[in-house]
Design a protein around this motif. Structure first.
Motif, PDB file in Angstrom:
ATOM      1  N   LEU A  42       0.826  -1.210   0.000  1.00  0.00           N
ATOM      2  CA  LEU A  42       0.000   0.000   0.000  1.00  0.00           C
ATOM      3  C   LEU A  42       0.860   1.260   0.000  1.00  0.00           C
ATOM      4  O   LEU A  42       0.499   2.257  -0.632  1.00  0.00           O
ATOM      5  CB  LEU A  42      -0.944   0.004   1.198  1.00  0.00           C
ATOM      6  N   ASP A  43       1.999   1.196   0.671  1.00  0.00           N
ATOM      7  CA  ASP A  43       2.903   2.350   0.684  1.00  0.00           C
ATOM      8  C   ASP A  43       3.434   2.633  -0.719  1.00  0.00           C
ATOM      9  O   ASP A  43       3.486   3.791  -1.155  1.00  0.00           O
ATOM     10  CB  ASP A  43       4.062   2.097   1.656  1.00  0.00           C
ATOM     11  N   VAL A  44       3.798   1.584  -1.434  1.00  0.00           N
ATOM     12  CA  VAL A  44       4.272   1.752  -2.815  1.00  0.00           C
ATOM     13  C   VAL A  44       3.154   2.331  -3.681  1.00  0.00           C
ATOM     14  O   VAL A  44       3.371   3.274  -4.450  1.00  0.00           O
ATOM     15  CB  VAL A  44       4.780   0.409  -3.393  1.00  0.00           C
ATOM     16  N   LEU A  45       1.945   1.767  -3.550  1.00  0.00           N
ATOM     17  CA  LEU A  45       0.806   2.264  -4.331  1.00  0.00           C
ATOM     18  C   LEU A  45       0.492   3.721  -4.001  1.00  0.00           C
ATOM     19  O   LEU A  45       0.188   4.513  -4.893  1.00  0.00           O
ATOM     20  CB  LEU A  45      -0.431   1.401  -4.075  1.00  0.00           C
ATOM     21  N   LEU A  46       0.585   4.059  -2.727  1.00  0.00           N
ATOM     22  CA  LEU A  46       0.307   5.442  -2.324  1.00  0.00           C
ATOM     23  C   LEU A  46       1.317   6.403  -2.953  1.00  0.00           C
ATOM     24  O   LEU A  46       0.935   7.450  -3.484  1.00  0.00           O
ATOM     25  CB  LEU A  46       0.331   5.567  -0.800  1.00  0.00           C
ATOM     26  N   ARG A  47       2.589   6.020  -2.911  1.00  0.00           N
ATOM     27  CA  ARG A  47       3.616   6.884  -3.522  1.00  0.00           C
ATOM     28  C   ARG A  47       3.385   7.033  -5.018  1.00  0.00           C
ATOM     29  O   ARG A  47       3.488   8.134  -5.563  1.00  0.00           O
ATOM     30  CB  ARG A  47       5.014   6.343  -3.238  1.00  0.00           C
ATOM     31  N   GLN A  48       3.047   5.930  -5.702  1.00  0.00           N
ATOM     32  CA  GLN A  48       2.798   5.991  -7.149  1.00  0.00           C
ATOM     33  C   GLN A  48       1.593   6.876  -7.466  1.00  0.00           C
ATOM     34  O   GLN A  48       1.646   7.702  -8.388  1.00  0.00           O
ATOM     35  CB  GLN A  48       2.565   4.582  -7.710  1.00  0.00           C
ATOM     36  N   ASN A  49       0.524   6.709  -6.704  1.00  0.00           N
ATOM     37  CA  ASN A  49      -0.671   7.504  -6.962  1.00  0.00           C
ATOM     38  C   ASN A  49      -0.480   8.959  -6.554  1.00  0.00           C
ATOM     39  O   ASN A  49      -1.012   9.854  -7.208  1.00  0.00           O
ATOM     40  CB  ASN A  49      -1.883   6.895  -6.247  1.00  0.00           C
ATOM     41  N   ALA A  50       0.269   9.211  -5.505  1.00  0.00           N
ATOM     42  CA  ALA A  50       0.546  10.598  -5.117  1.00  0.00           C
ATOM     43  C   ALA A  50       1.367  11.285  -6.213  1.00  0.00           C
ATOM     44  O   ALA A  50       1.127  12.459  -6.536  1.00  0.00           O
ATOM     45  CB  ALA A  50       1.275  10.638  -3.776  1.00  0.00           C
ATOM     46  N   LEU A  51       2.315  10.558  -6.782  1.00  0.00           N
ATOM     47  CA  LEU A  51       3.099  11.112  -7.882  1.00  0.00           C
ATOM     48  C   LEU A  51       2.198  11.368  -9.094  1.00  0.00           C
ATOM     49  O   LEU A  51       2.282  12.427  -9.730  1.00  0.00           O
ATOM     50  CB  LEU A  51       4.247  10.167  -8.261  1.00  0.00           C
ATOM     51  N   GLY A  52       1.334  10.407  -9.416  1.00  0.00           N
ATOM     52  CA  GLY A  52       0.395  10.579 -10.525  1.00  0.00           C
ATOM     53  C   GLY A  52      -0.505  11.785 -10.303  1.00  0.00           C
ATOM     54  O   GLY A  52      -0.732  12.583 -11.219  1.00  0.00           O
ATOM     55  N   LEU A  53      -0.983  11.939  -9.072  1.00  0.00           N
ATOM     56  CA  LEU A  53      -1.824  13.092  -8.741  1.00  0.00           C
ATOM     57  C   LEU A  53      -1.052  14.396  -8.942  1.00  0.00           C
ATOM     58  O   LEU A  53      -1.564  15.341  -9.563  1.00  0.00           O
ATOM     59  CB  LEU A  53      -2.316  12.983  -7.292  1.00  0.00           C
ATOM     60  N   GLN A  95      -6.845  11.524  -7.130  1.00  0.00           N
ATOM     61  CA  GLN A  95      -7.140  12.016  -5.789  1.00  0.00           C
ATOM     62  C   GLN A  95      -8.012  11.002  -5.035  1.00  0.00           C
ATOM     63  O   GLN A  95      -7.737  10.683  -3.876  1.00  0.00           O
ATOM     64  CB  GLN A  95      -7.862  13.363  -5.903  1.00  0.00           C
ATOM     65  N   ASN A  96      -9.047  10.489  -5.700  1.00  0.00           N
ATOM     66  CA  ASN A  96      -9.918   9.468  -5.085  1.00  0.00           C
ATOM     67  C   ASN A  96      -9.144   8.193  -4.761  1.00  0.00           C
ATOM     68  O   ASN A  96      -9.306   7.606  -3.694  1.00  0.00           O
ATOM     69  CB  ASN A  96     -11.104   9.146  -6.004  1.00  0.00           C
ATOM     70  N   ARG A  97      -8.324   7.765  -5.694  1.00  0.00           N
ATOM     71  CA  ARG A  97      -7.525   6.556  -5.509  1.00  0.00           C
ATOM     72  C   ARG A  97      -6.568   6.722  -4.330  1.00  0.00           C
ATOM     73  O   ARG A  97      -6.443   5.827  -3.482  1.00  0.00           O
ATOM     74  CB  ARG A  97      -6.732   6.274  -6.785  1.00  0.00           C
ATOM     75  N   THR A  98      -5.913   7.873  -4.272  1.00  0.00           N
ATOM     76  CA  THR A  98      -4.974   8.146  -3.179  1.00  0.00           C
ATOM     77  C   THR A  98      -5.702   8.147  -1.836  1.00  0.00           C
ATOM     78  O   THR A  98      -5.208   7.588  -0.858  1.00  0.00           O
ATOM     79  CB  THR A  98      -4.264   9.507  -3.413  1.00  0.00           C
TER      80      THR A  98
END
Length: 185
Positions: A42-53, A95-98
């Motif tokens: 989840l930490d990896v996914l959060l970083r990826q989605n935060a970067l995408g955002l 934003q929703n995904r994050t």
């Protein structure tokens, strides 16, 4: 014989309770490990989605600036407007995904902390039980030594096997009697 069983019972109970604590610790540890791996994912996914955002926010801002400047052709204005809409949708999606990932992360973190807290309590209980077990054994040994010194039938049987030991025990008994008499005075 009856006394021997009474002395053995606490040892067995201690061992049984310690094993129950150990089994509970093993079970909780086995449950905590997948939570830890899931939190890492989840930490990896959060970083990826935060970067995408962040990237879509920047793109939307850049397109917005271009829209403010561009008034030369309707075709360019239409293309920039479409890019701006896409940027807004993608930004909203990231934003929703994050947010969902953060919520899941908080939920898994809370579960892992609850398990860790329980494991700490189990470790404390095991330590207390082990200490109590050690104290009980020491008390047994002390009682046995006092019984030997006092000349109980168990002590006499043990002492009669070695004449020198019997003499030492008699001397120790005299010392105990003298110490008790001195304490009374």
């Amino acid at each position: 014989m009856k006394g021997s069983n009474a002395v053995s019972a606490p040892k067995d109970n201690y061992a049984q309770f310690i094993e129950q604590l150990d089994a509970a610790s093993r079970n909780l540890t086995a449950r905590r490990e997948p939570l830890t791996r899931t939190l890492e994912i989840l930490d990896v996914l959060l970083r990826q989605n935060a970067l995408g955002l962040q990237l879509w926010e920047e793109r939307r801002a850049d397109v917005g600036k271009l829209l403010d400047k561009e008034v030369s052709s309707a075709e360019k204005l239409q293309a920039l407007s479409e890019l701006h809409e896409v940027s807004l949708r993608m930004e909203s999606m990231f934003q929703n995904r994050t947010q969902r990932i953060r919520e899941k992360q908080a939920s898994f973190q809370a579960r892992r902390e609850e398990i860790s807290k329980s494991l700490l309590e189990l470790d404390r209980s095991r330590l207390k039980l082990t200490s109590s077990r050690t104290l009980s054994r020491e008390r047994e040994n002390l009682n046995r030594a006092v019984a030997d010194l006092a000349g109980t039938p168990e002590g006499v049987t043990t002492a009669s096997a070695d004449r020198g030991l019997r003499d030492d025990l008699s001397e120790a008994r005299r010392a105990i009697v003298l110490a008790a008499a001195l304490m009374e005075v």
